[in-house]
Design an enzyme around this catalytic site. Structure first.
Site, PDB file in Angstrom:
ATOM      1  N   ARG A  35       2.896  -6.130   8.872  1.00 48.00           N
ATOM      2  CA  ARG A  35       2.461  -5.447   9.405  1.00 48.00           C
ATOM      3  C   ARG A  35       2.886  -4.418  10.791  1.00 48.00           C
ATOM      4  O   ARG A  35       2.903  -3.451  11.100  1.00 48.00           O
ATOM      5  CB  ARG A  35       0.843  -5.384   9.737  1.00 48.00           C
ATOM      6  N   THR A  92      -4.571  -7.259  11.015  1.00 48.17           N
ATOM      7  CA  THR A  92      -4.890  -6.082  10.214  1.00 48.17           C
ATOM      8  C   THR A  92      -4.544  -4.792  11.087  1.00 48.17           C
ATOM      9  O   THR A  92      -4.165  -3.621  10.450  1.00 48.17           O
ATOM     10  CB  THR A  92      -6.584  -6.030  10.105  1.00 48.17           C
ATOM     11  N   HIS A 118      -2.067  -5.339   1.595  1.00 45.22           N
ATOM     12  CA  HIS A 118      -3.355  -6.289   1.266  1.00 45.22           C
ATOM     13  C   HIS A 118      -3.162  -7.654   1.123  1.00 45.22           C
ATOM     14  O   HIS A 118      -2.268  -7.809   0.077  1.00 45.22           O
ATOM     15  CB  HIS A 118      -4.413  -5.355   0.408  1.00 45.22           C
ATOM     16  N   PHE A 122     -16.034   2.648   6.727  1.00 47.97           N
ATOM     17  CA  PHE A 122     -14.637   2.835   6.241  1.00 47.97           C
ATOM     18  C   PHE A 122     -14.252   3.255   4.644  1.00 47.97           C
ATOM     19  O   PHE A 122     -13.113   3.368   4.501  1.00 47.97           O
ATOM     20  CB  PHE A 122     -13.673   1.963   7.052  1.00 47.97           C
ATOM     21  N   LYS A 144       0.842  -1.227   0.103  1.00 42.92           N
ATOM     22  CA  LYS A 144       0.018  -0.075  -0.112  1.00 42.92           C
ATOM     23  C   LYS A 144       0.735   1.254   0.028  1.00 42.92           C
ATOM     24  O   LYS A 144       2.182   1.240   0.210  1.00 42.92           O
ATOM     25  CB  LYS A 144      -0.975   0.025   1.220  1.00 42.92           C
TER      26      LYS A 144
END
Length: 141
Positions: free
Chosen positions: A104, A93, A117, A59, A11
């Protein structure tokens, strides 16, 4: 074990941090092969179409705004149990809940700017890969 393909997106936040190579190394060290790859700056229309499954969620607008805020690197990964393996590499997440050593935990700043993702099932992987890569542009090796 089944050979699978999964879609992975690095991302805008992770692209801006210049950690693409470090993330690719994690994929390859886990036995995943990069069988297609490209950098793209998504249009609003493309981001809305790709994330249409979330259109009714509160969201959605923020997700689309984030995904068009800068370039992303999209790749199709292939390997044994690629979907689960990739999801394990990504971590939870919410990076605050992600295990140490996951992508992450190491590179994400928030639940919104969470670095990567990944497809969640074989059916979604097939749809997501086709969204970014016509079949002729994916090369098993």
């Amino acid at each position: 074990m089944a050979i699978e393909r999964t879609l992975s997106i690095i991302k805008p936040d992770a692209v801006a941090k210049n950690v693409i190579g470090q993330i690719y190394t994690r994929f390859e060290n886990a036995g995943l092969k990069i069988v297609a790859s490209r950098m793209v700056h998504l249009s609003r229309a493309d981001a809305e179409k790709f994330y249409a499954v979330h259109a009714a969620r509160p969201f959605f607008k923020d997700l689309v705004d984030f995904m068009i805020s800068g370039p992303v690197v999209v790749q199709a990964l292939e390997g044994e149990n690629a979907i689960l393996k990739h999801r394990d590499l990504m971590g939870a997440t919410d990076p605050k809940k992600a295990e140490k050593g996951t992508i992450r935990a190491d590179f994400a700043d928030s639940i919104d700017a969470n670095a990567v993702h990944g497809s969640d099932a074989p059916e979604t992987a097939a749809v997501e890969i086709a969204f970014f890569f016509p079949q002729v542009n994916v090369y098993s090796r």
